[in-house]
Design a protein around this motif. Structure first.
Motif, PDB file in Angstrom:
ATOM      1  N   LEU A 224     119.328  75.638  93.790  1.00  0.00           N
ATOM      2  CA  LEU A 224     118.598  76.631  94.575  1.00  0.00           C
ATOM      3  C   LEU A 224     119.096  76.664  96.018  1.00  0.00           C
ATOM      4  O   LEU A 224     119.183  77.749  96.621  1.00  0.00           O
ATOM      5  N   ASP A 225     119.409  75.497  96.583  1.00  0.00           N
ATOM      6  CA  ASP A 225     119.951  75.442  97.945  1.00  0.00           C
ATOM      7  C   ASP A 225     121.235  76.250  98.059  1.00  0.00           C
ATOM      8  O   ASP A 225     121.469  76.929  99.073  1.00  0.00           O
ATOM      9  N   ASP A 226     122.084  76.155  97.040  1.00  0.00           N
ATOM     10  CA  ASP A 226     123.360  76.879  97.070  1.00  0.00           C
ATOM     11  C   ASP A 226     123.185  78.352  96.707  1.00  0.00           C
ATOM     12  O   ASP A 226     123.797  79.232  97.324  1.00  0.00           O
ATOM     13  N   ALA A 227     122.351  78.637  95.706  1.00  0.00           N
ATOM     14  CA  ALA A 227     122.221  80.020  95.234  1.00  0.00           C
ATOM     15  C   ALA A 227     121.570  80.927  96.267  1.00  0.00           C
ATOM     16  O   ALA A 227     121.895  82.124  96.336  1.00  0.00           O
ATOM     17  N   CYS A 228     120.649  80.409  97.076  1.00  0.00           N
ATOM     18  CA  CYS A 228     119.978  81.261  98.066  1.00  0.00           C
ATOM     19  C   CYS A 228     120.916  81.703  99.174  1.00  0.00           C
ATOM     20  O   CYS A 228     120.555  82.570  99.971  1.00  0.00           O
ATOM     21  N   ARG A 229     122.138  81.133  99.219  1.00  0.00           N
ATOM     22  CA  ARG A 229     123.125  81.544 100.221  1.00  0.00           C
ATOM     23  C   ARG A 229     124.336  82.218  99.581  1.00  0.00           C
ATOM     24  O   ARG A 229     125.389  82.312 100.215  1.00  0.00           O
ATOM     25  N   ARG A 230     124.168  82.681  98.354  1.00  0.00           N
ATOM     26  CA  ARG A 230     125.225  83.440  97.682  1.00  0.00           C
ATOM     27  C   ARG A 230     124.844  84.913  97.687  1.00  0.00           C
ATOM     28  O   ARG A 230     123.807  85.289  97.147  1.00  0.00           O
ATOM     29  N   THR A 231     125.685  85.734  98.253  1.00  0.00           N
ATOM     30  CA  THR A 231     125.401  87.170  98.336  1.00  0.00           C
ATOM     31  C   THR A 231     126.229  87.980  97.357  1.00  0.00           C
ATOM     32  O   THR A 231     126.123  89.198  97.340  1.00  0.00           O
ATOM     33  N   GLY A 232     127.032  87.316  96.547  1.00  0.00           N
ATOM     34  CA  GLY A 232     127.824  88.030  95.551  1.00  0.00           C
ATOM     35  C   GLY A 232     127.129  88.060  94.208  1.00  0.00           C
ATOM     36  O   GLY A 232     125.905  87.947  94.100  1.00  0.00           O
ATOM     37  N   THR A 233     127.918  88.194  93.152  1.00  0.00           N
ATOM     38  CA  THR A 233     127.376  88.267  91.787  1.00  0.00           C
ATOM     39  C   THR A 233     127.590  86.953  91.051  1.00  0.00           C
ATOM     40  O   THR A 233     127.832  86.936  89.846  1.00  0.00           O
ATOM     41  N   MET A 234     127.510  85.845  91.756  1.00  0.00           N
ATOM     42  CA  MET A 234     127.712  84.552  91.131  1.00  0.00           C
ATOM     43  C   MET A 234     126.451  84.146  90.376  1.00  0.00           C
ATOM     44  O   MET A 234     125.463  84.884  90.311  1.00  0.00           O
ATOM     45  N   GLY A 235     126.468  82.957  89.806  1.00  0.00           N
ATOM     46  CA  GLY A 235     125.356  82.509  88.985  1.00  0.00           C
ATOM     47  C   GLY A 235     124.573  81.394  89.634  1.00  0.00           C
ATOM     48  O   GLY A 235     124.879  80.925  90.727  1.00  0.00           O
ATOM     49  N   ILE A 236     123.536  80.964  88.940  1.00  0.00           N
ATOM     50  CA  ILE A 236     122.710  79.844  89.361  1.00  0.00           C
ATOM     51  C   ILE A 236     122.531  78.922  88.162  1.00  0.00           C
ATOM     52  O   ILE A 236     122.272  79.376  87.040  1.00  0.00           O
ATOM     53  N   GLY A 237     122.695  77.630  88.393  1.00  0.00           N
ATOM     54  CA  GLY A 237     122.556  76.648  87.334  1.00  0.00           C
ATOM     55  C   GLY A 237     121.254  75.881  87.461  1.00  0.00           C
ATOM     56  O   GLY A 237     120.261  76.368  87.990  1.00  0.00           O
ATOM     57  N   GLY A 238     121.275  74.646  86.968  1.00  0.00           N
ATOM     58  CA  GLY A 238     120.053  73.854  86.963  1.00  0.00           C
ATOM     59  C   GLY A 238     119.192  74.182  85.761  1.00  0.00           C
ATOM     60  O   GLY A 238     119.537  75.028  84.922  1.00  0.00           O
ATOM     61  N   CYS A 239     118.067  73.527  85.658  1.00  0.00           N
ATOM     62  CA  CYS A 239     117.170  73.717  84.523  1.00  0.00           C
ATOM     63  C   CYS A 239     116.339  74.980  84.747  1.00  0.00           C
ATOM     64  O   CYS A 239     115.251  74.934  85.335  1.00  0.00           O
ATOM     65  N   GLN A 240     116.831  76.107  84.264  1.00  0.00           N
ATOM     66  CA  GLN A 240     116.122  77.371  84.421  1.00  0.00           C
ATOM     67  C   GLN A 240     114.890  77.453  83.522  1.00  0.00           C
ATOM     68  O   GLN A 240     113.994  78.263  83.789  1.00  0.00           O
ATOM     69  N   LEU A 241     114.823  76.638  82.486  1.00  0.00           N
ATOM     70  CA  LEU A 241     113.604  76.573  81.686  1.00  0.00           C
ATOM     71  C   LEU A 241     112.449  76.055  82.532  1.00  0.00           C
ATOM     72  O   LEU A 241     111.329  76.587  82.465  1.00  0.00           O
ATOM     73  N   LEU A 242     112.696  75.039  83.325  1.00  0.00           N
ATOM     74  CA  LEU A 242     111.672  74.495  84.215  1.00  0.00           C
ATOM     75  C   LEU A 242     111.222  75.532  85.230  1.00  0.00           C
ATOM     76  O   LEU A 242     110.018  75.753  85.429  1.00  0.00           O
ATOM     77  N   LEU A 243     112.164  76.203  85.869  1.00  0.00           N
ATOM     78  CA  LEU A 243     111.827  77.184  86.899  1.00  0.00           C
ATOM     79  C   LEU A 243     111.111  78.392  86.296  1.00  0.00           C
ATOM     80  O   LEU A 243     110.156  78.919  86.892  1.00  0.00           O
ATOM     81  N   SER A 244     111.530  78.835  85.120  1.00  0.00           N
ATOM     82  CA  SER A 244     110.919  80.017  84.508  1.00  0.00           C
ATOM     83  C   SER A 244     109.485  79.739  84.086  1.00  0.00           C
ATOM     84  O   SER A 244     108.572  80.524  84.403  1.00  0.00           O
ATOM     85  N   VAL A 245     109.249  78.641  83.377  1.00  0.00           N
ATOM     86  CA  VAL A 245     107.892  78.327  82.928  1.00  0.00           C
ATOM     87  C   VAL A 245     106.995  78.044  84.123  1.00  0.00           C
ATOM     88  O   VAL A 245     105.818  78.435  84.137  1.00  0.00           O
ATOM     89  N   TRP A 246     107.518  77.378  85.130  1.00  0.00           N
ATOM     90  CA  TRP A 246     106.739  77.148  86.356  1.00  0.00           C
ATOM     91  C   TRP A 246     106.298  78.476  86.965  1.00  0.00           C
ATOM     92  O   TRP A 246     105.144  78.632  87.386  1.00  0.00           O
ATOM     93  N   SER A 247     107.190  79.464  87.014  1.00  0.00           N
ATOM     94  CA  SER A 247     106.862  80.769  87.586  1.00  0.00           C
ATOM     95  C   SER A 247     105.875  81.520  86.700  1.00  0.00           C
ATOM     96  O   SER A 247     104.912  82.113  87.194  1.00  0.00           O
ATOM     97  N   TRP A 248     106.091  81.509  85.387  1.00  0.00           N
ATOM     98  CA  TRP A 248     105.205  82.241  84.487  1.00  0.00           C
ATOM     99  C   TRP A 248     103.791  81.687  84.528  1.00  0.00           C
ATOM    100  O   TRP A 248     102.823  82.440  84.418  1.00  0.00           O
ATOM    101  N   GLU A 249     103.650  80.394  84.662  1.00  0.00           N
ATOM    102  CA  GLU A 249     102.330  79.787  84.674  1.00  0.00           C
ATOM    103  C   GLU A 249     101.540  80.151  85.929  1.00  0.00           C
ATOM    104  O   GLU A 249     100.316  80.290  85.873  1.00  0.00           O
ATOM    105  N   ARG A 250     102.202  80.344  87.048  1.00  0.00           N
ATOM    106  CA  ARG A 250     101.509  80.506  88.319  1.00  0.00           C
ATOM    107  C   ARG A 250     101.531  81.925  88.872  1.00  0.00           C
ATOM    108  O   ARG A 250     100.568  82.366  89.488  1.00  0.00           O
ATOM    109  N   LEU A 251     102.618  82.637  88.693  1.00  0.00           N
ATOM    110  CA  LEU A 251     102.803  83.920  89.358  1.00  0.00           C
ATOM    111  C   LEU A 251     102.775  85.055  88.332  1.00  0.00           C
ATOM    112  O   LEU A 251     103.401  84.954  87.265  1.00  0.00           O
ATOM    113  N   PRO A 252     102.099  86.163  88.647  1.00  0.00           N
ATOM    114  CA  PRO A 252     102.102  87.312  87.731  1.00  0.00           C
ATOM    115  C   PRO A 252     103.382  88.128  87.786  1.00  0.00           C
ATOM    116  O   PRO A 252     103.606  88.967  86.915  1.00  0.00           O
ATOM    117  N   VAL A 253     104.219  87.896  88.773  1.00  0.00           N
ATOM    118  CA  VAL A 253     105.436  88.685  88.954  1.00  0.00           C
ATOM    119  C   VAL A 253     106.460  88.278  87.892  1.00  0.00           C
ATOM    120  O   VAL A 253     106.857  87.117  87.805  1.00  0.00           O
TER     121      VAL A 253
END
Length: 647
Positions: A224-253
């Motif tokens: 996340l530290d690296d991806a928030c400073r990428r302005t191109g069409t690059m990707g983001i790694g890490g455990c996206q399952l953790l980030l996605s479920v964390w977001s779905w549980e808390r945020l309606p967006v």
């Protein structure tokens, strides 16, 4: 006041390019892949995986991940700040913590930090000794080949364990399977094509107790530290399952619809029971244009308020995790370590875990302002590719490794931990401080401030940049208008407050202005300003509150809830005027009737209407005499309406 934006990070940050420079950025690509079809799970692997502590996680991801939304992830990345390792939202700071790692992934927190020597000299020979083969060298020996194996090469040689294989062969296939899975789920990089040698090296001894949970969270923070400073069409790694479920549980967006879950194969081994992520086993897929949805999610995050967030999705301290009857016991086993402030270590990456900034997620008192801890720019510059000369990471990070071990010992030997429950007044004070200390709006306001200085000329409004973009686009932007209205309400409420303070000599004349200011501030609070009067709900004891013996050691309350709500917050602002009035059914019955409360010491006051009509009885003897009746009104003949125009 601590300004929460560091120019070192902000000048390259996606939020700066969007909000200040007005650039239109594209969604990032998610580097996360399933394993169910590529590498099927073999039941013979179970006995070798269980000593590693990875069995709950492997049982989850071997079924295949749910559909993920790159637009939602990118909208969150835009608000990630390396200064504090939190997302900056209008609702305050939020972040995945060790609590989410345990509940969603079931990974162990205790153990040795995952920090090894990443020297790649002779890695092919070491790989052959460990799994029996290694990828071939490139045809041109001058080409520098990365230390690792392509995912396709792994699938071609280790997809299925041979029938009738001996124990050592099964153990080798288990090691390769774990290497493949964690490389694509926990430690996926932004490229998403290679399984690095260092992760296989960590699996040399399967019985070694690594702290996989802290390593996975550290790696996600770094991505996340690296991806928030990428302005191109690059990707983001890490455990996206953790980030996605964390977001779905808390945020309606960006929250998907949940379909019927696939049956879980229960067994006698409780470590193979589902984690909390099983709640999102089958979800709908986002099929719209990612660029369009990315813009929509950005606007929705701009308008999100604290009341629209599910702060404690797993339950409160008295009923934690009870919503899921077959929850894996590993998810709750290490609850005492969830609020541990410690360095998170994953090879070269060291990121600080700072749950004290998001105590609202734990249902606890939020300090204002939170204790500041520098995340260290030098640590963020450390990278496996850029610092190739540094290979002995245990020696380079020995201070952080020692600090992590001390944190574990402190929690183990700490005994009972007294905590203060959530306080609404304190959290509102924190929000007012936070909103004034950082950037939270990424969507530009619809109009300039000078728009309201003169009368609205709609022919000029139609030529504004906002309306021209809406006419040429595919949807309206409620966030742009709302941000403009919110800022104007707050500004004019402060101006009216100054006028009211300067007119205290004429109290009666100031009361209408004071009521107007109150309503302005309350309207702004509904839109997320968190400024001025905020009513605190009366305390209500929780239902079915258990005895202290049933409460975990780290959730013993420091005082009764009634005392916590009755006590005044140390950060509570000076109240403006009297408390807010509550609407009752009597107000509806007596609507339109002005009730005047009079005391015996003061002369009776007369309403303005009765004074004008002069029909209120007086105490003087002259007014007690009966007045003559008014003369009757003359009947006026109604003239018919004339039609046509006058000449």
């Amino acid at each position: 006041m601590v300004w929460l934006l560091d120019d070192y990070y902000d000048r390259e940050h996606r939020a700066y390019h969007i909000a200040d420079l007005g650039k239109v950025l594209e969604p990032l690509k998610i580097r996360y892949h399933g394993t169910m079809r590529d590498m099927p799970y073999d039941e013979r692997y179970t006995e070798h995986i269980e000593p590693t502590g990875l069995l709950p996680f492997i049982s989850l991801v071997s079924r295949g991940p749910p559909n993920m939304n790159a637009a939602t992830i990118t909208a969150l990345v835009d608000r990630w700040r390396p200064e504090t390792h939190t997302f900056y939202l209008r609702v305050g700071e939020m972040t995945p913590t060790l609590q989410d790692v345990s509940m969603i992934l079931g990974l162990p927190i205790q153990g040795e930090p995952l920090c090894m020597n990443t020297a790649s000299d002779g890695w092919r020979e070491q790989m052959e000794n460990l799994i029996g083969m290694a990828p071939p060298e490139p045809p041109n020996k001058k080409d520098r080949a990365p230390a690792g194996a392509n995912y396709k090469w792994i699938k071609d040689h280790f997809a299925e364990c041979p029938i009738g294989a001996d124990r050592d062969t099964v153990r080798t296939y288990t090691r390769v399977y774990l290497w493949y899975v964690i490389s694509r789920t926990l430690f996926a990089d932004s490229g998403g094509k290679l399984a690095h040698w260092c992760w296989l090296k960590a699996l040399t001894v399967l019985e070694h107790k690594w702290s996989w949970g802290t390593a996975a969270l550290a790696y996600l923070y770094r991505q996340l530290d690296d991806a928030c400073r990428r302005t191109g069409t690059m990707g983001i790694g890490g455990c996206q399952l953790l980030l996605s479920v964390w977001s779905w549980e808390r945020l309606p967006v960006g929250r998907p619809r949940v379909f019927n879950k696939r049956p879980w194969p229960h067994s006698e081994n409780l470590n193979r029971e589902p984690t909390w992520a099983y709640q999102w086993d089958t979800v709908s897929e986002m099929t719209n244009d990612p660029a369009v949805m990315y813009k929509q999610y950005t606007e929705e995050l701009d308008t999100l308020t604290s009341e629209q967030v599910d702060w404690e999705p797993y339950g409160n301290m008295y009923h934690f995790g009870t919503a899921m009857g077959d929850l894996n016991p590993k998810c709750l086993e290490e609850a005492c370590f969830w609020r541990m402030r410690c360095p998170l270590i994953c090879m070269w990456a060291v990121e600080y875990h700072m749950p004290h900034r998001v105590m609202r997620q734990f249902g606890l008192y939020q300090e204002c302002p939170p204790d500041w801890q520098d995340t260290d720019r030098a640590l963020h510059r450390l990278d496996r590719k850029q610092q190739r000369k540094i290979q002995n990471w245990p020696d380079h990070h020995r201070n952080h490794v020692t600090a992590f071990e001390h944190c574990l010992d402190a929690v183990r030997n700490g005994g009972h931990v007294e905590v203060t429950p959530y306080d609404d007044i304190a959290f509102n004070d924190y929000l007012r401080w936070f909103l004034d200390s950082t950037r939270i709006e990424l969507v530009n306001r619809a109009y300039e401030e000078e728009m309201l200085d003169e009368s609205i000329v709609f022919d000029e409004v139609v030529q504004s940049q906002y309306d021209r973009l809406v006419r040429g686009g595919r949807s309206t932007s409620i966030a742009s208008s709302l941000n403009f209205v919110r800022s104007e309400i707050k500004k004019h409420a402060e101006e009216c407050e100054i006028v009211w303070d300067n007119s205290l000599k004429d109290e009666n004349a100031s009361s209408p202005l004071r009521n107007f200011v109150k309503k302005l501030r309350r309207l702004g609070n509904l839109l997320g300003c968190r400024d001025g009067e905020i009513a605190t709900p009366s305390p209500s004891p929780p239902e079915d509150e258990p005895d202290d013996s049933q409460i975990p050691d780290d959730t013993i309350l420091s005082q009764a809830k009634e005392q916590a709500h009755a006590a005044r917050s140390a950060y509570m602002l000076k109240p403006r005027g009297k408390g807010s009035n509550r609407y009752t059914p009597e107000d509806y019955v007596n609507r339109g009737k002005k009730v005047v409360v009079e005391s015996d010491e003061e002369p009776p006051r007369r309403s303005a209407l009765r004074r004008m009509r002069n029909d209120e009885p007086s105490s003087s003897e002259e007014e007690e005499e009966e007045r003559p009746p008014p003369p009757p009104r003359r009947a006026v003949r109604k003239q018919p309406a004339r039609r046509g125009r006058r000449s």
